[in-house]
Design an enzyme around this catalytic site. Structure first.
Site, PDB file in Angstrom:
ATOM      1  N   GLU A  44      -1.451   4.826  13.498  1.00  0.00           N
ATOM      2  CA  GLU A  44      -2.303   5.116  13.355  1.00  0.00           C
ATOM      3  C   GLU A  44      -2.847   6.384  12.478  1.00  0.00           C
ATOM      4  O   GLU A  44      -2.026   6.827  11.941  1.00  0.00           O
ATOM      5  CB  GLU A  44      -2.168   6.085  15.080  1.00  0.00           C
ATOM      6  N   ARG A  69       5.196  12.886  19.178  1.00  0.00           N
ATOM      7  CA  ARG A  69       5.864  11.629  19.573  1.00  0.00           C
ATOM      8  C   ARG A  69       4.185  10.844  18.892  1.00  0.00           C
ATOM      9  O   ARG A  69       3.791   9.461  20.021  1.00  0.00           O
ATOM     10  CB  ARG A  69       6.482  11.093  20.909  1.00  0.00           C
ATOM     11  N   CYS A  74       1.111   4.842   6.593  1.00  0.00           N
ATOM     12  CA  CYS A  74       1.676   4.676   5.906  1.00  0.00           C
ATOM     13  C   CYS A  74       2.574   5.285   5.171  1.00  0.00           C
ATOM     14  O   CYS A  74       3.547   5.308   5.138  1.00  0.00           O
ATOM     15  CB  CYS A  74       1.577   3.348   4.526  1.00  0.00           C
ATOM     16  N   HIS A 112      -0.981   1.596  -1.075  1.00  0.00           N
ATOM     17  CA  HIS A 112      -0.385   2.051   0.362  1.00  0.00           C
ATOM     18  C   HIS A 112       1.384   2.072  -0.610  1.00  0.00           C
ATOM     19  O   HIS A 112       2.048   1.402  -1.529  1.00  0.00           O
ATOM     20  CB  HIS A 112      -0.277  -0.065   0.850  1.00  0.00           C
ATOM     21  N   ASP A 127       9.879  -1.573   4.608  1.00  0.00           N
ATOM     22  CA  ASP A 127       8.279  -0.672   4.732  1.00  0.00           C
ATOM     23  C   ASP A 127       8.165  -0.756   6.636  1.00  0.00           C
ATOM     24  O   ASP A 127       8.037  -1.668   6.803  1.00  0.00           O
ATOM     25  CB  ASP A 127       7.409  -1.725   4.916  1.00  0.00           C
TER      26      ASP A 127
END
Length: 275
Positions: A44, A69, A74, A112, A127
């Site tokens: 998110e 939580r 990435c 990324h 990943d």
């Protein structure tokens, strides 16, 4: 390198529901850590859409992803996971990839983050931060092999220039996810890329909420106000969420509980369909 000595390993294992016994720097532990992380911590970008910075220091990552939580994208997910792996005893190398999104002829920046771990002479791609299309377990860095993970199939292919491409198999054929090399990338490099991705107007993460969860039999995503579920046979269920559903969808489907004030900020900025 990754501040693994500062990790609250017990809290992290409880957060992810890890069930692999005493963590050790072996392949069985690596697989279970990876599987548990992807299953429990969603992808998110909500801090960005709430107008907040995205810190990558371990204290901030543990507070957000473990104690509160929440999820992350990435740089957050793989930075935390690198620290966890280092704490367990793995040697971890950071890598960078160019997201392809099925388009080989479009050159994108290497924005990324992914990881590389070597065990008994075999290198593994790790990943936990690619979102819905990402792998749910480690992938051996060897060309051509097709690997089944739940209902999804992945493959790594070697390019003539020594780059690697991660692909996933869709009903209409192979789909290129991203391209990377095995050149080491370090935390300060990710800090620079993270600032660009979290602030630049052309970044895909500054224009709308992106929330995703990868599961063995489906991939679920909230893209702006559109909720979609992809199935292995290529079927896709899509609907626009109503304004009153925004917070409930985040909590029920993705396990993200925002405050009423945070939900209201997102409603005002992205205006889901009224209803």
């Amino acid at each position: 390198m990754w501040s693994g000595e500062k990790v609250d390993l017990e809290a992290y294992l409880a957060r992810t529901g890890y069930a692999g016994g005493e963590p050790k720097p072996d392949l069985a532990t690596l697989r279970e850590l990876h599987r548990a992380h992807v299953a429990r911590i969603p992808f998110e970008n909500l801090e960005i859409t709430l107008g907040r910075p995205v810190p990558l220091d371990l204290g901030a990552l543990q507070d957000k992803l473990v104690r509160r939580r929440r999820g992350g994208y990435c740089y957050e997910q793989n930075s935390l996971f690198a620290a966890i792996l280092e704490r367990v005893g793995f040697s971890v190398t950071g890598l960078a990839a160019r997201v392809l999104n099925g388009e080989r002829d479009k050159l994108r920046p290497a924005t990324h983050m992914l990881l590389l771990v070597e065990i008994d002479g075999q290198r593994w791609i790790i990943d936990v931060g690619f979102g819905g299309d990402g792998p749910q377990a480690p992938l051996a860095l060897s060309g051509g092999a097709e690997v089944r993970q739940g209902a999804w199939t992945f493959s790594l292919i070697r390019e003539p220039d020594d780059a690697w491409v991660l692909r996933t198999l869709r009903p209409d054929g192979w789909f290129d996810l991203y391209m990377f090399t095995d050149h080491a990338v370090f935390p300060p490099d990710y800090e620079v890329a993270n600032y660009y991705v979290s602030t630049h107007p052309s970044s895909p993460f500054t224009s709308r909420p992106v929330v995703q969860r990868a599961e063995p039999q489906r991939r679920t995503a909230l893209l702006g106000t559109r909720l979609q579920v992809d199935h292995p046979d290529g079927e896709r269920d899509v609907r626009d969420i109503a304004e009153h559903e925004f917070g409930a969808v985040l909590g029920r489907i993705f396990g993200i509980d925002l405050s009423s004030e945070e939900v209201e900020v997102l409603r005002q900025r992205y205006r889901p369909i009224s209803g």
